[in-house]
Design an enzyme around this catalytic site. Structure first.
Site, PDB file in Angstrom:
ATOM      1  N   CYS A  49     -30.165 -11.360  11.253  1.00  0.00           N
ATOM      2  CA  CYS A  49     -29.219 -10.283  10.648  1.00  0.00           C
ATOM      3  C   CYS A  49     -29.812  -9.569   9.516  1.00  0.00           C
ATOM      4  O   CYS A  49     -29.226  -8.969   8.587  1.00  0.00           O
ATOM      5  CB  CYS A  49     -27.942 -10.895  10.224  1.00  0.00           C
ATOM      6  N   SER A  86     -33.611 -14.075  17.325  1.00  0.00           N
ATOM      7  CA  SER A  86     -32.340 -13.912  17.979  1.00  0.00           C
ATOM      8  C   SER A  86     -32.422 -12.618  18.507  1.00  0.00           C
ATOM      9  O   SER A  86     -32.749 -11.594  17.630  1.00  0.00           O
ATOM     10  CB  SER A  86     -31.186 -14.470  17.145  1.00  0.00           C
ATOM     11  N   LYS A 105     -30.903  -1.816   5.412  1.00  0.00           N
ATOM     12  CA  LYS A 105     -29.703  -1.650   6.178  1.00  0.00           C
ATOM     13  C   LYS A 105     -29.663   0.111   6.623  1.00  0.00           C
ATOM     14  O   LYS A 105     -29.257   0.438   7.597  1.00  0.00           O
ATOM     15  CB  LYS A 105     -28.537  -1.885   5.670  1.00  0.00           C
ATOM     16  N   CYS A 142     -28.514 -12.269   0.562  1.00  0.00           N
ATOM     17  CA  CYS A 142     -27.966 -10.745   0.532  1.00  0.00           C
ATOM     18  C   CYS A 142     -27.456 -11.016  -1.076  1.00  0.00           C
ATOM     19  O   CYS A 142     -27.258  -9.891  -1.828  1.00  0.00           O
ATOM     20  CB  CYS A 142     -26.798 -10.447   1.328  1.00  0.00           C
ATOM     21  N   GLU A 195     -26.287 -17.938  22.306  1.00  0.00           N
ATOM     22  CA  GLU A 195     -27.671 -17.853  22.373  1.00  0.00           C
ATOM     23  C   GLU A 195     -28.376 -19.084  22.153  1.00  0.00           C
ATOM     24  O   GLU A 195     -29.400 -19.430  22.953  1.00  0.00           O
ATOM     25  CB  GLU A 195     -28.171 -16.624  21.725  1.00  0.00           C
ATOM     26  N   GLU A 231     -32.275   0.542   9.145  1.00  0.00           N
ATOM     27  CA  GLU A 231     -31.763  -0.346  10.427  1.00  0.00           C
ATOM     28  C   GLU A 231     -30.694   0.744  11.200  1.00  0.00           C
ATOM     29  O   GLU A 231     -30.896   0.958  12.319  1.00  0.00           O
ATOM     30  CB  GLU A 231     -31.003  -1.332  10.222  1.00  0.00           C
ATOM     31  N   GLU A 255     -32.328   2.960  18.951  1.00  0.00           N
ATOM     32  CA  GLU A 255     -31.575   2.194  20.004  1.00  0.00           C
ATOM     33  C   GLU A 255     -30.060   1.750  19.396  1.00  0.00           C
ATOM     34  O   GLU A 255     -29.277   1.278  19.982  1.00  0.00           O
ATOM     35  CB  GLU A 255     -32.320   0.879  20.242  1.00  0.00           C
ATOM     36  N   GLU A 279     -24.972 -15.644  18.465  1.00  0.00           N
ATOM     37  CA  GLU A 279     -25.887 -16.213  18.181  1.00  0.00           C
ATOM     38  C   GLU A 279     -25.814 -17.847  18.594  1.00  0.00           C
ATOM     39  O   GLU A 279     -26.739 -18.324  18.928  1.00  0.00           O
ATOM     40  CB  GLU A 279     -26.104 -16.076  16.746  1.00  0.00           C
TER      41      GLU A 279
END
Ligand code: SF4
Ligand code: SF4
Ligand code: SF4
Ligand code: FES
Length: 580
Positions: free
Chosen positions: A305, A325, A364, A509, A288, A367, A372, A285
């Site tokens: 994230c 990102s 999550k 979190c 990037e 996710e 993908e 990150e």
């Protein structure tokens, strides 16, 4: 009641004088003198709607009972919280709720952690004069993360409020009319077709067992019992400061070593720290970000994230997707690396690997099921457990982690830095990124790695950090209601930042939808402090100095943002616009 010239009110509650600022609710004033008035629909994170009336008290200046959670002391003469009349009304309200409740506490997920159960005991309810009118309704279980059992719903409305007030998602509301109304998606739409982002905030505020995560523990037991499976666990940064709540530790205590020992006792082949892939995220990150900054890429760049946050952008602001990102979350980076690099290093066939994530989060779960997320050629993550599910597995196996000798994570790819650990709190990803970006750009060592300006509990935090020639402006927010305000600014071209960190859950979190239940407002703060303490305990506090990170780039990935890194560690997002 009397008022002084500093706008303080002195009032008698149960015969005791208490002085509080004008506007203080009866509930808060009573608490000051150690009188705890029962509540049910009230929650410290939400505005008081006063739907349940369990908190009624007498005011000698009024014939009607008053609700303590929303009425200020200013309008009262003298308060009595425990008269016979008050107690009878409270009892009747509770008995009416119970007459329409399954009361199958023994096999309820909230047994011993249920506010209704606790209140029933506190109010000494042994019988019920009202006829049982309870009828079961079908359980809604149409997504990978969240289960709704409206049979247990007491219609307090907290979930609806949390979804709207805190998460700006308006995914659920009151359906139907009169006494037949129920809570759910409008027209009972499928969860995925609604604006629900699966953040789990509604679970954390629900006082009873009507909302819960989808329980995946059985799948993990099956894998552990299968001798052909090589089971690898990863544990997210914030789990180490949340799990202790389930085992009698004080709030926010760091239980890493005990947790690792417990997971090995369950039968895991390897236990790995997600802090490693948090460090990996910083490498990817940070690179990037520097690329976008110097090559005219889309700015501000926003962290990616938090999967509830990703869902929110995809469903509400697809026009801003380019700001995200492209980095996968640390959970997914871990899966892709484990079933490629790590499998090869260990000589294990990735088809036999079973990767379990322990996360503070229910999004999550969703996710990990995204189509993908199979960069390794297999499902990168097989099962996601919440902190609560891991605690249940320990208990099911008779393990009290406080009685276990602490153990260390496995190597390789097993160890993270202090920078990785603070990913679990709002501001932590930004701080970790700044530590690395600063040193990579300037080639100078930071005198002080603590970026205090990005820490703390505020809804918005911002800072300007001189990185070489560039004054980098950063912003941090958490909770989707707050994030929405930032997104609106970006849309209008008014967000003058280079880099923004967003976490779907308030506080990050540490306040995730999969963390142990607590109504303690400051539990998040305790967990946050726990993570900063953990950061300080690490010898290495910068992601780019992690020797295992250096090794994986040298041996496998090449360099950050390389072709291979893109294949395994980066992703793309979809327009899933959904009308509220
Ligand atoms: S929600 Fe509470 S009262 Fe209801 S069955 Fe579960 S534990 Fe018992
Ligand atoms: S999971 Fe989040 S978005 Fe979905 S209903 Fe609950 S609070 Fe709302
Ligand atoms: S689901 Fe839970 S929070 Fe929502 S109204 Fe029902 S009992 Fe209250
Ligand atoms: S707690 Fe006050 S009305 Fe529900």
């Amino acid at each position: 009641m009397s008022k002084d010239n500093k706008e303080n009110i002195t009032i008698k509650i149960d015969g005791i004088d208490v002085t509080v600022p004008s506007g203080t609710t009866i509930l808060e004033a009573a608490k000051k003198i150690g009188v705890h008035i029962p509540t049910l629909c009230n929650h410290p994170d939400l505005t008081a709607k006063s739907t349940c009336r369990i908190c009624v008290v007498e005011d000698t200046g009024s014939r009607r009972l008053k609700t303590a959670c929303n009425q200020p002391v200013d309008s009262c003469k003298e308060i009595i919280t425990n008269s016979k009349r008050v107690k009878e009304v409270r009892k009747t309200i509770l008995q009416l709720i119970l007459a329409n409740h399954p009361q199958d506490c023994l096999n309820c997920i909230r047994n011993q952690k249920c506010e209704l159960q606790e209140l029933t005991q506190k109010e000494n309810i042994m019988d019920n004069p009202f006829e049982r009118i309870y009828e079961p309704v079908p359980i809604k279980d149409d997504n990978p993360s969240l289960v709704r059992d409206n049979s247990k719903c007491i219609k307090c409305g907290r979930c609806v409020q949390a979804c709207e007030e805190i998460q700006a998602s308006k995914a659920i509301g009151f359906n139907g009319r009169s006494t037949n109304y129920s809570i759910g998606q409008a027209f009972d739409k499928a969860t995925d077709e609604s604006t629900c982002v699966l953040c789990g905030k509604c679970i954390t505020v629900c006082p009873v067992g009507a909302l819960r995560e989808k329980d995946d523990t059985e799948k993990v037991w099956d894998a552990l019992a299968n001798e052909n499976k090589f089971v690898v666990f990863q544990t997210a940064p914030s789990v180490r400061v949340g799990l202790g709540d389930e085992f009698g530790y004080s709030s926010g205590e760091i239980v890493t070593g005990h947790m690792v020992a417990g997971i090995r006792r369950l039968g895991a082949d390897k236990v790995i720290d997600t802090n490693f892939s948090a460090d990996l995220t910083i490498m990817e990150e940070g690179t990037e970000f520097l690329g976008r900054l110097t090559n005219g890429g889309t700015l501000p760049m926003i962290t990616s994230c938090s999967p509830g946050w990703i869902n929110f952008v995809e469903k509400n602001y697809p026009d801003l997707i380019d700001h995200l990102s492209t980095c996968k979350s640390p959970q997914q980076m871990f899966g892709a690396i484990t079933k490629t690099y790590y499998a090869e290093k260990l000589g294990v066939d990735p088809k036999d690997m079973f990767v379990v994530s322990v996360m503070p989060c229910i999004a999550k779960k969703y996710e990990s099921k995204r189509p993908e997320m199979d960069a390794s050629g297999y499902r990168d993550i097989d099962v996601v457990l919440t902190t609560r599910e891991l605690a249940r597995m320990f208990k099911e196996n008779g393990l009290d982690i406080s009685e276990l000798e602490p153990e260390d994570y496995d190597s390789i790819i097993g160890h993270g830095t202090g920078a990785g650990t603070i990913f679990g709190t709002s501001g932590g990803v930004m701080e970790a990124a700044l530590r690395t970006v600063y040193e990579v750009v300037t080639g100078e060592e930071l005198d002080n790695v603590d970026f205090e300006a990005v820490r703390g509990h505020d809804d918005f935090k911002e800072a300007e950090v001189q990185v070489g020639d560039i004054p980098v402006r950063v912003a941090i927010t958490s909770g989707l209601g707050n994030a929405k305000k930032l997104l609106e600014k970006i849309r209008k071209g008014e967000a003058d930042y280079h880099f923004i960190e967003v976490m779907a859950c308030p506080g990050g979190c540490v306040g995730g939808g999969g963390q142990p239940y607590t109504i303690k407002h400051d539990a998040r703060e305790d967990r946050m402090e726990g993570l900063y303490k953990d950061d300080k305990q690490h010898d290495i506090r910068k992601s780019h100095e992690n020797p295992e990170i250096k090794e994986i780039y040298e041996e496998f990935l090449g360099e950050p943002n390389s072709h291979k890194a893109h294949e395994l560690l980066h992703t793309h997002y979809r327009n899933r616009y959904t009308k509220a």
